[in-house]
Design a protein around this motif. Structure first.
Motif, PDB file in Angstrom:
ATOM      1  N   ALA A  56       0.829  -1.202   0.000  1.00 31.65           N
ATOM      2  CA  ALA A  56       0.000   0.000   0.000  1.00 31.65           C
ATOM      3  C   ALA A  56       0.866   1.257   0.000  1.00 31.65           C
ATOM      4  O   ALA A  56       0.550   2.245  -0.679  1.00 31.65           O
ATOM      5  CB  ALA A  56      -0.930  -0.005   1.209  1.00 31.65           C
ATOM      6  N   ILE A  57       1.957   1.230   0.756  1.00 35.46           N
ATOM      7  CA  ILE A  57       2.879   2.369   0.773  1.00 35.46           C
ATOM      8  C   ILE A  57       3.495   2.569  -0.611  1.00 35.46           C
ATOM      9  O   ILE A  57       3.575   3.694  -1.124  1.00 35.46           O
ATOM     10  CB  ILE A  57       3.977   2.154   1.829  1.00 35.46           C
ATOM     11  CG1 ILE A  57       3.378   2.267   3.241  1.00 35.46           C
ATOM     12  CG2 ILE A  57       5.116   3.158   1.657  1.00 35.46           C
ATOM     13  CD1 ILE A  57       4.312   1.832   4.361  1.00 35.46           C
ATOM     14  N   ALA A  58       3.933   1.471  -1.227  1.00 36.32           N
ATOM     15  CA  ALA A  58       4.535   1.553  -2.551  1.00 36.32           C
ATOM     16  C   ALA A  58       3.535   2.063  -3.583  1.00 36.32           C
ATOM     17  O   ALA A  58       3.858   2.916  -4.428  1.00 36.32           O
ATOM     18  CB  ALA A  58       5.077   0.183  -2.967  1.00 36.32           C
ATOM     19  N   LEU A  59       2.303   1.552  -3.510  1.00 40.35           N
ATOM     20  CA  LEU A  59       1.265   2.003  -4.435  1.00 40.35           C
ATOM     21  C   LEU A  59       0.931   3.469  -4.197  1.00 40.35           C
ATOM     22  O   LEU A  59       0.697   4.235  -5.140  1.00 40.35           O
ATOM     23  CB  LEU A  59       0.017   1.132  -4.268  1.00 40.35           C
ATOM     24  CG  LEU A  59      -1.155   1.412  -5.211  1.00 40.35           C
ATOM     25  CD1 LEU A  59      -0.734   1.266  -6.670  1.00 40.35           C
ATOM     26  CD2 LEU A  59      -2.327   0.480  -4.896  1.00 40.35           C
ATOM     27  N   GLY A  60       0.928   3.885  -2.925  1.00 37.07           N
ATOM     28  CA  GLY A  60       0.686   5.286  -2.607  1.00 37.07           C
ATOM     29  C   GLY A  60       1.776   6.193  -3.166  1.00 37.07           C
ATOM     30  O   GLY A  60       1.497   7.291  -3.661  1.00 37.07           O
ATOM     31  N   ALA A  61       3.017   5.729  -3.095  1.00 39.47           N
ATOM     32  CA  ALA A  61       4.126   6.505  -3.671  1.00 39.47           C
ATOM     33  C   ALA A  61       3.947   6.645  -5.175  1.00 39.47           C
ATOM     34  O   ALA A  61       4.148   7.728  -5.752  1.00 39.47           O
ATOM     35  CB  ALA A  61       5.451   5.825  -3.347  1.00 39.47           C
ATOM     36  N   LEU A  62       3.566   5.569  -5.811  1.00 38.93           N
ATOM     37  CA  LEU A  62       3.354   5.576  -7.259  1.00 38.93           C
ATOM     38  C   LEU A  62       2.230   6.537  -7.627  1.00 38.93           C
ATOM     39  O   LEU A  62       2.370   7.380  -8.529  1.00 38.93           O
ATOM     40  CB  LEU A  62       3.020   4.157  -7.723  1.00 38.93           C
ATOM     41  CG  LEU A  62       3.066   3.857  -9.221  1.00 38.93           C
ATOM     42  CD1 LEU A  62       4.473   3.999  -9.762  1.00 38.93           C
ATOM     43  CD2 LEU A  62       2.554   2.441  -9.473  1.00 38.93           C
ATOM     44  N   ALA A  63       1.107   6.435  -6.912  1.00 32.07           N
ATOM     45  CA  ALA A  63      -0.032   7.313  -7.181  1.00 32.07           C
ATOM     46  C   ALA A  63       0.291   8.765  -6.856  1.00 32.07           C
ATOM     47  O   ALA A  63      -0.264   9.683  -7.467  1.00 32.07           O
ATOM     48  CB  ALA A  63      -1.245   6.855  -6.368  1.00 32.07           C
ATOM     49  N   GLY A  64       1.194   8.966  -5.893  1.00 30.55           N
ATOM     50  CA  GLY A  64       1.568  10.316  -5.484  1.00 30.55           C
ATOM     51  C   GLY A  64       2.593  10.982  -6.376  1.00 30.55           C
ATOM     52  O   GLY A  64       3.049  12.085  -6.064  1.00 30.55           O
ATOM     53  N   GLY A  65       2.976  10.328  -7.455  1.00 31.32           N
ATOM     54  CA  GLY A  65       3.860  10.962  -8.424  1.00 31.32           C
ATOM     55  C   GLY A  65       5.333  10.664  -8.273  1.00 31.32           C
ATOM     56  O   GLY A  65       6.177  11.307  -8.916  1.00 31.32           O
ATOM     57  N   VAL A  66       5.689   9.682  -7.460  1.00 37.33           N
ATOM     58  CA  VAL A  66       7.108   9.335  -7.290  1.00 37.33           C
ATOM     59  C   VAL A  66       7.662   8.740  -8.583  1.00 37.33           C
ATOM     60  O   VAL A  66       7.006   7.930  -9.244  1.00 37.33           O
ATOM     61  CB  VAL A  66       7.276   8.329  -6.121  1.00 37.33           C
ATOM     62  CG1 VAL A  66       8.637   7.652  -6.173  1.00 37.33           C
ATOM     63  CG2 VAL A  66       7.099   9.042  -4.800  1.00 37.33           C
ATOM     64  N   ARG A  67       8.879   9.133  -8.925  1.00 33.09           N
ATOM     65  CA  ARG A  67       9.535   8.567 -10.096  1.00 33.09           C
ATOM     66  C   ARG A  67      10.920   8.012  -9.781  1.00 33.09           C
ATOM     67  O   ARG A  67      11.576   7.457 -10.644  1.00 33.09           O
ATOM     68  CB  ARG A  67       9.635   9.625 -11.208  1.00 33.09           C
ATOM     69  CG  ARG A  67       8.277  10.022 -11.780  1.00 33.09           C
ATOM     70  CD  ARG A  67       7.565   8.837 -12.394  1.00 33.09           C
ATOM     71  NE  ARG A  67       6.225   9.161 -12.902  1.00 33.09           N
ATOM     72  CZ  ARG A  67       5.099   8.975 -12.240  1.00 33.09           C
ATOM     73  NH1 ARG A  67       5.128   8.471 -11.001  1.00 33.09           N
ATOM     74  NH2 ARG A  67       3.940   9.275 -12.772  1.00 33.09           N
TER      75      ARG A  67
END
Length: 580
Positions: A206-217
């Motif tokens: 969930a943390i990883a998916l949240g980072a992805l959804a939050g615009g992390v590259r």
């Protein structure tokens, strides 16, 4: 029929215990049941006792069960270590290979099934875990064919023959166990679930998916238990959106690389556990001094030093708030469910850019690695806010820059305009020493105080929704229960039992650890006769923080557990009864 049951599989690490629990739980999740799983495993790759306990229910559950209905044993140690959790109607399903013996002081029934022998006859002993799943089906009166879809997904790439052999192993386990049970087949049958489709995931995903959804590259990190799954998830997913994961040589490099990427305008972060966070402290201080956004995930585990790398603990609390030398603005978030882990991670990146400071997402091993049913995520709630980042030359010109851009301009809210490198007329100096508004080093006492005051002003009022999860049905309570991170579910369950006996109980779960939301907690504490602070550490760190920020020390009672295992509902219930 049962509304819920608890199932556990155990054996030696490396012999398929994890996959057994995974196959069992995924299939039941798809039938619409709610699940909550927790793994006990050793801090080594192979060998040592491991088990996976899974709670299955027709309603939402967020805690490990007190007792056990079914124990699947691949060795005698599993029986010896876990049998006391079984209630009198419980069932032990054991592999005939190790000649299982039932302890004398249990009323649970022992059934011996030749897991290994049946699997070997089908081609490989590795399929013994599938035989065990089939045996479980007989106890639950569950059609073995419900596992077909999961088996195809897991083994489909190996060909139809492999899929069919694994299904045949499940069927044979079912038939043998059904013959053993006789009229007791389905003795622990569950009521039918609602059939709704829900996610089933660990907090790290969930943390990883949240980072992805939050615009992390970019994620820069070094592997460590229990944070590594965040890396593993993003290694597969970030390249799909033009991003990447870099495994650095150590945690120092990971934190400084993330700072550099954020300085360049790319959302980046790192994740680790206690030992890694210790190495990152100087870099976290650098983020605070240079006012660069930085998101760090701390998945707490047993310490100090290497400590208990694969066991539950919540002892990094003080370190995350006060660990850096000197004084910097810092935000510490503590999600309490897998859903919150997703949404709070998205928000962490917004806060880091809005307040230009380090944001720490505080998790713990139980939340990070415990797998649970998750309602569908609402992606419409995801927004990306970049604060005072100057996005265009036109915006920069409106700021009337002089020869040097005032990157650290003293502003009423403490947050200064920020540019990315290379923007015309955005030149400024960046250094870890004290500096003036343009970034030029300065040791002037007047400037020092102005810059310190400016930085600390940022976090005087943080815009974070629901900093304390409050369940307070009573205006005045006999007891107020307070916790953070993964203890939310077990506290809620204990609270329900206490309420059923007539005790007036309120519950507050802290989600914003720093700056501390004292104004949200103070009214609840004032109107409670007693306050129990529930946490996984030996020194009562959360209780100390509450005393520092809110007071009412005479009301507070510590309820601590630090043996590496999670709280069970009856433990909190019993200790609350003793306090009353």
């Amino acid at each position: 029929m049962k509304e819920q049951l608890s199932w556990k599989v155990g054996g030696q690490q490396g012999e398929g215990i994890e996959s057994t629990g995974e196959i069992f739980s995924i299939a039941l999740n798809r039938l619409g049941y709610y699940l909550y799983g927790y793994r006990h495993f050793s801090s080594r790759i192979k060998g040592g006792h491991t088990n996976n306990k899974i709670r299955v229910s027709t309603t939402q559950v967020r805690a490990i069960a007190d007792d056990l209905d079914i124990l699947v044993a691949f060795d005698q140690e599993t029986i010896d270590v876990n049998y006391k959790e079984l209630h009198s109607d419980g069932v032990i399903i054991a592999d005939a290979k190790f000649k299982p013996e039932k302890p004398e002081d249990t009323e649970a029934s022992l059934y011996i099934v030749p897991f290994t022998e049946l699997a070997s006859e089908l081609g490989t002993s590795l399929m013994k875990n599938m035989v065990a799943v089939g045996a479980t089906c007989a106890v639950l009166n569950l059609d073995p064919e419900v596992f077909k879809e999961v088996v195809e997904e897991i083994f489909g790439r190996k060909g139809e023959t492999v899929v069919e052999k694994n299904m045949e192993a499940i069927r044979q386990g079912y038939q043998v166990m059904k013959a053993e049970l006789g009229e007791k087949t389905g003795a622990l049958q569950l009521k039918e679930a609602d059939g709704q489709k829900r996610m089933f995931m660990i907090g790290n995903d969930a943390i990883a998916l949240g980072a992805l959804a939050g615009g992390v590259r970019l994620m820069a990190a070094y592997p460590i238990t229990p944070a590594s799954e965040i890396m593993e998830y993003l290694i597969k997913k970030l390249p799909m959106v033009g991003g990447t994961v870099i495994q650095t040589e150590d945690e120092i490099a990971a934190a400084t690389m993330a700072i550099g990427a954020n300085y360049g305008g790319i959302r980046s972060f790192t994740a680790s556990a206690g030992p890694g966070l210790s190495l990152m402290m100087e870099a976290i201080g650098l983020s605070g001094m240079t006012e660069q956004p930085l998101v760090v995930v701390d998945t707490q585990r047993g310490g100090p030093s290497t400590g208990l790398p694969t066991k539950q603990e919540q002892s990094d609390l003080m370190a995350m708030i006060y660990g850096t030398h000197g004084e910097i603005p810092k935000i510490v978030l503590a999600p309490s469910t897998v859903q919150e882990a997703f949404y709070d991670t998205v928000e962490a990146f917004n806060l880091a850019e809005e307040y230009q400071c380090p944001v720490i997402i505080l998790s713990d091993l139980q939340l990070s690695l415990g797998k649970q049913t998750v309602e569908p995520l609402d992606y419409s709630k995801v927004e990306i806010r970049r604060g005072k980042l100057v996005k265009s030359q036109e915006e920069l010109e409106e700021l009337e820059p002089k020869k040097y851009f005032k990157r650290y301009e003293v502003t009423p809210d403490g947050v200064s305009p920020r540019v990315t490198p290379g923007m015309k007329n955005g030149i400024h100096h960046v250094t870890g020493v004290e500096h003036d508004e343009t970034g030029k080093p300065s040791e002037s006492p007047v400037n020092r105080q102005a810059q310190m005051d400016k930085r600390m002003r940022k976090i005087e009022k943080i815009n974070f929704d629901n900093p304390v999860h409050i369940h307070a049905p009573h205006e005045e309570a006999d007891l107020l229960l307070i916790g953070f991170n993964s203890t939310r579910g077990v506290i809620e369950e204990a609270m329900s039992r206490l309420e059923a006996e007539g005790m007036k109980v309120n519950h507050a779960h802290i989600r914003l650890i720093h700056p501390f939301p004292a104004e949200k907690l103070e009214p609840l504490m004032q109107k409670a006769k007693k306050v129990a602070v529930i946490e996984h550490n030996a020194t009562g760190q959360l209780a100390s923080i509450i005393k520092m920020n809110v007071g009412y020390g005479s009301k507070i009672k510590n309820m601590m557990k630090y043996d590496g295992t999670p709280f069970l509902p009856h433990e909190i219930y019993s200790r609350c009864k003793e306090m009353n």
